[in-house]
Motif scaffolding. Sequence first.
Motif, mmCIF file in Angstrom:
data_model
loop_
_atom_site.group_PDB
_atom_site.id
_atom_site.type_symbol
_atom_site.label_atom_id
_atom_site.label_comp_id
_atom_site.label_asym_id
_atom_site.label_seq_id
_atom_site.Cartn_x
_atom_site.Cartn_y
_atom_site.Cartn_z
ATOM 1 N N GLY A 70 0.819 -2.740 -34.179
ATOM 2 C CA GLY A 70 1.474 -3.056 -35.449
ATOM 3 C C GLY A 70 2.931 -3.422 -35.321
ATOM 4 O O GLY A 70 3.611 -3.641 -36.322
ATOM 5 N N GLU A 72 6.078 -5.627 -35.001
ATOM 6 C CA GLU A 72 6.428 -7.007 -35.302
ATOM 7 C C GLU A 72 7.626 -7.411 -34.451
ATOM 8 O O GLU A 72 8.599 -6.662 -34.346
ATOM 9 C CB GLU A 72 6.804 -7.171 -36.779
ATOM 10 C CG GLU A 72 5.647 -7.032 -37.725
ATOM 11 C CD GLU A 72 6.035 -7.334 -39.166
ATOM 12 O OE1 GLU A 72 5.127 -7.375 -39.987
ATOM 13 O OE2 GLU A 72 7.244 -7.515 -39.474
ATOM 14 N N TRP A 131 1.173 -6.030 -44.258
ATOM 15 C CA TRP A 131 0.136 -5.214 -43.626
ATOM 16 C C TRP A 131 -0.610 -4.427 -44.702
ATOM 17 O O TRP A 131 -0.190 -3.326 -45.062
ATOM 18 C CB TRP A 131 0.761 -4.255 -42.603
ATOM 19 C CG TRP A 131 1.394 -4.957 -41.451
ATOM 20 C CD1 TRP A 131 2.679 -5.410 -41.372
ATOM 21 C CD2 TRP A 131 0.780 -5.310 -40.220
ATOM 22 N NE1 TRP A 131 2.902 -6.013 -40.166
ATOM 23 C CE2 TRP A 131 1.748 -5.967 -39.430
ATOM 24 C CE3 TRP A 131 -0.506 -5.125 -39.693
ATOM 25 C CZ2 TRP A 131 1.478 -6.448 -38.151
ATOM 26 C CZ3 TRP A 131 -0.765 -5.597 -38.421
ATOM 27 C CH2 TRP A 131 0.210 -6.254 -37.669
ATOM 28 N N ARG A 134 -0.748 -0.328 -45.524
ATOM 29 C CA ARG A 134 0.424 0.445 -45.094
ATOM 30 C C ARG A 134 1.201 0.918 -46.299
ATOM 31 O O ARG A 134 1.350 0.193 -47.270
ATOM 32 C CB ARG A 134 1.351 -0.406 -44.230
ATOM 33 C CG ARG A 134 0.937 -0.426 -42.808
ATOM 34 C CD ARG A 134 2.132 -0.618 -41.903
ATOM 35 N NE ARG A 134 1.638 -0.936 -40.598
ATOM 36 C CZ ARG A 134 1.263 -0.023 -39.716
ATOM 37 N NH1 ARG A 134 1.363 1.239 -39.987
ATOM 38 N NH2 ARG A 134 0.782 -0.393 -38.550
#
Length: 196
Positions: A70, A72, A131, A134
């Motif tokens: 996850g 970035e 996302w 989240r």
Amino acid sequence: MDVITRYLEQTSRSDLRAARPPSIEVDVVRAEEASPEFGRFLYTAVGGDWHWTERLSWTWAEWATWLDGGVETWVAYHRGTPAGYAELAPQDDGAVEIASFGLLPWAMGRGLGGHLLAAVTARAWDLAGRWPGREPTRRVWLHTCTLDGPVAVANYLARGFRVYDTRVNVPGDACEGETPGPWPGAGPRPGAPDGP
């Protein structure tokens, strides 16, 4: 030599302060394809002069696991050339860590650091929108130590981060010997503007 590590945070999107525009044209773009090769390149190119050694021994698979978790990667480009980057690492409690942040040596002194930090911090605050599932960001944090760039702390404070903890000689921060690169003595090109 003692290494001092400072932990900084923002606890509200309203904490973020804008930066003046950089002296060079720049686009900040998310690297949407998780690439261990590119991740390692950025890590060594930016961190090589600042004792970033923790990930140098990582295998390709370890890089892939990190990026596929996850994380970035946001990259600042000037005329198609990487100038700096940041990694945003989301955590379960609504926190997002700026796990890596910095400029390549050639891009320093052009006012890019503040602009890039403001851009990636804004992306940390809106990360949940990219996302599904989240929880919204409640806190953005990072740490920096006295082995990092000399204007790092000033940049973080100017963007609205606050110091919430300071520690001395945190394991993993201290490093012996010369920095690994990217090249010994690499730095801004002759004639590059000075100052942040």
